[in-house]
Write an enzyme that holds these catalytic residues in place. Structure first.
Site, PDB file in Angstrom:
ATOM      1  N   ASP A 281       9.523  -6.981  -5.910  1.00  0.00           N
ATOM      2  CA  ASP A 281       8.539  -7.531  -4.984  1.00  0.00           C
ATOM      3  C   ASP A 281       8.197  -8.932  -5.473  1.00  0.00           C
ATOM      4  O   ASP A 281       7.577  -9.098  -6.527  1.00  0.00           O
ATOM      5  CB  ASP A 281       7.282  -6.661  -4.941  1.00  0.00           C
ATOM      6  CG  ASP A 281       6.328  -7.064  -3.829  1.00  0.00           C
ATOM      7  OD1 ASP A 281       6.243  -8.274  -3.536  1.00  0.00           O
ATOM      8  OD2 ASP A 281       5.688  -6.177  -3.240  1.00  0.00           O
TER       9      ASP A 281
ATOM     10  N   ASP B  79      13.732   6.734   8.930  1.00  0.00           N
ATOM     11  CA  ASP B  79      12.735   7.120   9.931  1.00  0.00           C
ATOM     12  C   ASP B  79      12.530   6.020  10.962  1.00  0.00           C
ATOM     13  O   ASP B  79      11.876   6.235  11.976  1.00  0.00           O
ATOM     14  CB  ASP B  79      11.403   7.431   9.244  1.00  0.00           C
ATOM     15  CG  ASP B  79      10.346   7.950  10.196  1.00  0.00           C
ATOM     16  OD1 ASP B  79      10.659   8.881  10.973  1.00  0.00           O
ATOM     17  OD2 ASP B  79       9.212   7.434  10.176  1.00  0.00           O
TER      18      ASP B  79
ATOM     19  N   GLY C 284       6.704   8.640  10.451  1.00  0.00           N
ATOM     20  CA  GLY C 284       5.952   8.325   9.239  1.00  0.00           C
ATOM     21  C   GLY C 284       4.449   8.441   9.385  1.00  0.00           C
ATOM     22  O   GLY C 284       3.757   8.893   8.478  1.00  0.00           O
TER      23      GLY C 284
ATOM     24  N   CYS D  76      11.471   4.180   5.442  1.00  0.00           N
ATOM     25  CA  CYS D  76      10.454   4.631   6.394  1.00  0.00           C
ATOM     26  C   CYS D  76       9.501   3.481   6.701  1.00  0.00           C
ATOM     27  O   CYS D  76       8.361   3.717   7.124  1.00  0.00           O
ATOM     28  CB  CYS D  76       9.675   5.810   5.816  1.00  0.00           C
ATOM     29  SG  CYS D  76      10.669   7.290   5.522  1.00  0.00           S
ATOM     30  N   ALA D  77       9.966   2.241   6.523  1.00  0.00           N
ATOM     31  CA  ALA D  77       9.108   1.065   6.727  1.00  0.00           C
ATOM     32  C   ALA D  77       9.265   0.518   8.137  1.00  0.00           C
ATOM     33  O   ALA D  77       8.503   0.869   9.039  1.00  0.00           O
ATOM     34  CB  ALA D  77       9.428   0.002   5.685  1.00  0.00           C
ATOM     35  N   ARG D  78      10.264  -0.335   8.344  1.00  0.00           N
ATOM     36  CA  ARG D  78      10.506  -0.917   9.654  1.00  0.00           C
ATOM     37  C   ARG D  78      12.005  -0.989   9.894  1.00  0.00           C
ATOM     38  O   ARG D  78      12.793  -1.279   8.984  1.00  0.00           O
ATOM     39  CB  ARG D  78       9.928  -2.332   9.763  1.00  0.00           C
ATOM     40  CG  ARG D  78       8.461  -2.452   9.489  1.00  0.00           C
ATOM     41  CD  ARG D  78       7.597  -1.642  10.420  1.00  0.00           C
ATOM     42  NE  ARG D  78       7.625  -2.119  11.798  1.00  0.00           N
ATOM     43  CZ  ARG D  78       7.015  -1.497  12.795  1.00  0.00           C
ATOM     44  NH1 ARG D  78       6.363  -0.360  12.554  1.00  0.00           N
ATOM     45  NH2 ARG D  78       7.060  -1.981  14.017  1.00  0.00           N
TER      46      ARG D  78
ATOM     47  N   HIS E 217      10.869   8.179  13.837  1.00  0.00           N
ATOM     48  CA  HIS E 217       9.684   7.376  13.511  1.00  0.00           C
ATOM     49  C   HIS E 217       8.440   8.259  13.374  1.00  0.00           C
ATOM     50  O   HIS E 217       7.429   8.076  14.067  1.00  0.00           O
ATOM     51  CB  HIS E 217       9.445   6.301  14.574  1.00  0.00           C
ATOM     52  CG  HIS E 217       8.726   5.094  14.031  1.00  0.00           C
ATOM     53  ND1 HIS E 217       8.993   3.816  14.432  1.00  0.00           N
ATOM     54  CD2 HIS E 217       7.728   4.979  13.106  1.00  0.00           C
ATOM     55  CE1 HIS E 217       8.214   2.960  13.799  1.00  0.00           C
ATOM     56  NE2 HIS E 217       7.439   3.649  12.980  1.00  0.00           N
TER      57      HIS E 217
ATOM     58  N   GLU F  67      14.704   1.352  19.002  1.00  0.00           N
ATOM     59  CA  GLU F  67      14.076   2.661  19.159  1.00  0.00           C
ATOM     60  C   GLU F  67      13.741   2.905  20.621  1.00  0.00           C
ATOM     61  O   GLU F  67      13.213   1.987  21.276  1.00  0.00           O
ATOM     62  CB  GLU F  67      12.808   2.757  18.294  1.00  0.00           C
ATOM     63  CG  GLU F  67      13.107   2.667  16.808  1.00  0.00           C
ATOM     64  CD  GLU F  67      11.869   2.824  15.927  1.00  0.00           C
ATOM     65  OE1 GLU F  67      10.759   3.016  16.482  1.00  0.00           O
ATOM     66  OE2 GLU F  67      12.004   2.760  14.692  1.00  0.00           O
TER      67      GLU F  67
ATOM     68  N   ARG G 201       0.816  -1.211   0.000  1.00  0.00           N
ATOM     69  CA  ARG G 201       0.000   0.000   0.000  1.00  0.00           C
ATOM     70  C   ARG G 201       0.851   1.262   0.000  1.00  0.00           C
ATOM     71  O   ARG G 201       0.600   2.199  -0.765  1.00  0.00           O
ATOM     72  CB  ARG G 201      -0.928  -0.014   1.216  1.00  0.00           C
ATOM     73  CG  ARG G 201      -1.988  -1.112   1.188  1.00  0.00           C
ATOM     74  CD  ARG G 201      -2.851  -1.029   2.436  1.00  0.00           C
ATOM     75  NE  ARG G 201      -3.917  -2.011   2.454  1.00  0.00           N
ATOM     76  CZ  ARG G 201      -3.817  -3.217   2.976  1.00  0.00           C
ATOM     77  NH1 ARG G 201      -2.660  -3.593   3.519  1.00  0.00           N
ATOM     78  NH2 ARG G 201      -4.833  -4.047   2.970  1.00  0.00           N
TER      79      ARG G 201
END
Length: 531
Positions: free
Chosen positions: A169, A254, A280, A228-230, A278, A259, A149
Site C-alpha cells: 500500500d 465477488d 460482499g 472482493c473490492a471492485r 457481488h 456486472e 478499512r
C-alpha cells in the site's frame, strides 16, 4: 426536502429521513430521461452501484445538495461534475466493512478448500473426496493489496488464523502496517511473489484499473487470488488464462468489470475460479448500517453541518464540529467583506488562524472563507465547489496557524490580494458565542456579522457621521449600530454601519457625491449579496 432513492436501500435509513419530515421518493427503475425528470426537483439522491450519476444528472438537478452512496464504491458517480455543481458526494464506508471483510475470508477458504466445487459435485450425486486436496492457511503468507478499512479487518481475522501477513500500500507507513502484524512491501510484484494468497482491497481508480494483469499473476505463481473490492482492478481474461495454464491454483471473485457477469465470461469456464454475484455487503446488518449512515449524512447536509464521509467537501468529526461551527460563518463573512472592499481581481487568498482555533481542524472554515470570497463573483458558490473555483481561477490559497493571539482567544483573518494591494478582515467570537468582525483593513471595529452593513471610508472631519446618518434617515434606512475607527486625527476614517435595510442605489450615489466620502460599500452579511 425531497430525497430521491434510485437503488434499493434498507428501510431503516428511509424511515430516518421520513421521521425528519422529508419527502422520500423511490424509483428503482429510473434511467435516461426518466431519471433526469425525477431528479429535477430533488434536494438529495441516495444510490448504490446501479445508478449512473452523470454530468447530465447534475445539470438537471439544480436544487441537489448531496448524493449519498449507500456503500463504499463511487465509480458510478461523476465526482468532478458534482464538485463543479457544488453537490456533496458522500459514501458509507463503515457500515459494510465487516461484511466485506468476512466475505473475503469466506472466499479465501472457498478457494483454498474447493468448497463450492465439492458442494456442487455432491449435489450431483458424486462422492469426490479423493479429487480435492485443499491448502491450509495456517503458516501460509497472505499478501494484502491495500490496507484500508476492509484490508485491516481482513488482516485481523487471517492473522488470528496463523497466516504471515505482508502488505502493499503506497499510502501507509511501515509503522502502520506493523500495527496489524504485517510487513510493508514496497513493490506490488514483490508482495505477490511472496504471497500464497493475495487479497485485493483498493478502490477502482485510473491508476488501479487493470493493476493486476498477466505479469502480476505470474508473480503470484502457484497461489490464490481473492478480489472482493471492485471489478476492473484485475484483468479478467489474464486471470482466466493464468488459471487455465496452472499459473495460479485458483481464484475467488465477488466483483467484475461488467456486472451482471456476462454468460460468456472466460471466468465461468474454470471450476477453480469461485464467483459470487457481488455479495460482499449483502448481510442484513450491513444493509441496515449503510442505509442509516447514508441517511444521517443527508440530514447533516440539509442542516448545513459537516458531512462526515464527504468525498469532495471538507469533512469533520461530529464531536469536533461545535468548536469550529461559529467560525464557519465568521470566515464566510470576512471573506465576503474583504473581496468587496478590495474590488479588484483576486490573485491570492490567505486564511490565518490565531489562538485556540489554531488547534482545531479548520478545513471547513477555510472552505467557507473561500465561499465568502467567491460568493459575489460566481453563481451558486458553496464550501464544496469554492476550492475548485479558486483553482480554476488560478487563485493561490494559503492557510496558516499561530497558537498565540494577543487580543483575542481566537482570531480568523481572511486576506485577499490582487498582486499590488491587499485587504484583511478579522473575525472572532466574544463570550456567549457572540461573533464579531473586529478589524477591517487594519482599522479596529466591532461589527455584528448579521443583516445589512455599509462600510464607509471618509476623511476624518467633523460632521461626516452626522451627514451619513441624515442621508440614511431621510431614505428611511435605520442604523442599528455603528463603529468608527481612524488612522490619525484628520486622516482617513472607516465606519461600519449595521442597517435594518439595504441602501437604495440613489442614496449611495448621494453619499458618494460628498467630497468628504472616499468610498461606501454595501454588504449583505447573510445572503452574500453586495456591491
Amino acid at each position: 426536502m425531497k430525497v430521491l432513492v434510485t437503488d434499493p436501500v434498507d428501510d431503516a435509513g428511509l424511515d430516518l429521513l421520513r421521521g425528519a419530515d422529508h419527502d422520500v421518493t423511490t424509483g428503482y427503475e429510473l434511467e435516461g430521461e426518466a431519471l433526469l425528470s425525477a431528479v429535477a426537483d430533488a434536494d438529495a439522491m441516495i444510490v448504490r452501484s446501479g445508478t449512473e450519476v452523470s454530468e447530465a444528472v447534475f445539470e438537471a438537478a439544480e436544487d441537489l445538495v448531496i448524493v449519498g452512496r449507500a456503500g463504499i464504491g463511487v465509480d458510478n458517480i461523476d465526482i468532478d461534475a458534482a464538485t463543479r455543481h457544488g453537490v456533496i458526494v458522500a459514501n458509507a464506508p463503515e457500515g459494510n466493512v465487516r461484511a466485506a471483510a468476512e466475505h473475503t475470508v469466506a472466499m479465501t477458504f472457498a478457494a483454498a478448500r474447493s468448497i463450492p466445487q465439492a458442494h456442487g459435485r455432491l449435489h450431483d450425486g458424486e462422492w469426490a473426496k479423493s479429487e480435492y486436496l485443499g491448502t491450509e492457511l495456517n503458516g501460509a503468507t497472505l499478501g494484502i493489496v491495500g490496507l484500508g478499512r476492509v484490508g485491516q479487518e481482513v488482516a485481523k481475522r487471517l492473522d488470528a488464523l496463523g497466516m504471515e501477513l505482508i502488505v502493499h500500500d503506497p499510502y501507509i507507513s511501515e509503522e502502520r502496517a506493523a500495527q496489524f502484524g504485517a510487513e510493508l512491501v514496497q513493490e506490488l510484484s514483490d508482495c505477490l511473489a511472496r504471497a500464497d494468497v493475495a487479497t485485493v482491497h483498493t478502490p477502482l481508480l485510473p491508476e488501479t484499473e487493470g493493476m493486476i494483469g498477466e505479469s502480476e499473476l505470474a508473480a503470484l505463481g502457484d497461489g490464490f487470488l481473492v478480489n472482493c473490492a471492485r471489478g476492473g482492478i484485475v484483468d479478467e481474461e489474464a486471470l482466466a488464462a493464468a488459471v487455465a495454464d496452472d499459473t495460479l491454483r485458483g481464484a475467488a471473485l465477488d466483483v467484475f468489470a461488467d456486472e451482471p457477469l456476462p454468460a460468456d465470461s472466460p471466468l465461468l469456464e474454470h471450476e477453480e475460479i469461485v464467483v459470487t454475484p457481488h455479495l460482499g455487503a449483502s448481510t442484513r446488518a450491513a444493509q441496515e448500517n449503510v442505509a442509516v449512515d447514508t441517511a444521517r449524512q443527508v440530514l447533516s447536509a440539509f442542516r448545513d453541518e459537516p458531512v462526515v464521509n464527504a468525498l469532495n467537501a471538507p469533512s469533520l468529526d461530529e464531536s469536533a464540529f461545535p468548536a469550529v461551527r461559529p467560525y464557519v460563518d465568521i470566515a464566510d463573512t470576512a471573506g465576503r467583506i474583504a473581496v468587496q472592499l478590495l474590488d479588484e481581481r483576486i490573485a491570492e487568498v490567505e486564511v490565518h488562524y490565531q489562538g485556540e482555533i489554531a488547534d482545531q481542524d479548520v478545513e471547513l472554515v477555510t472552505a467557507s472563507a473561500l465561499r465568502g470570497v467567491f460568493g459575489s463573483l460566481e453563481y451558486e458558490v458553496n464550501a464544496v465547489n469554492a476550492p475548485r473555483i479558486a483553482e480554476d481561477r488560478g487563485v493561490e490559497v494559503t492557510e496558516s496557524k499561530t497558537r498565540q493571539s494577543d487580543d483575542f482567544r481566537s482570531l480568523v483573518t481572511v486576506t485577499v490580494r490582487d498582486g499590488d494591494r491587499e485587504l484583511a478582515v478579522c473575525g472572532t467570537l466574544f463570550a456567549d458565542d457572540d461573533p464579531r468582525i473586529v478589524r477591517i483593513d487594519g482599522y479596529r471595529v466591532d461589527a455584528r456579522p448579521y443583516g445589512q452593513a455599509l462600510v464607509a471610508r471618509n476623511r476624518d472631519q467633523p460632521g461626516v457621521i452626522g451627514f451619513v446618518g441624515s442621508v440614511l434617515g431621510e431614505a428611511d434606512v435605520n442604523i442599528a449600530g455603528m463603529f468608527n475607527a481612524r488612522e490619525t486625527s484628520g486622516g482617513e476614517a472607516l465606519t461600519v454601519y449595521n442597517l435594518d435595510d439595504r441602501v437604495p442605489e440613489p442614496v449611495l450615489e448621494e453619499l458618494l457625491a460628498d467630497e468628504r466620502m472616499i468610498e461606501a460599500t454595501q454588504i449583505s452579511l447573510e445572503t452574500g449579496e453586495g456591491r
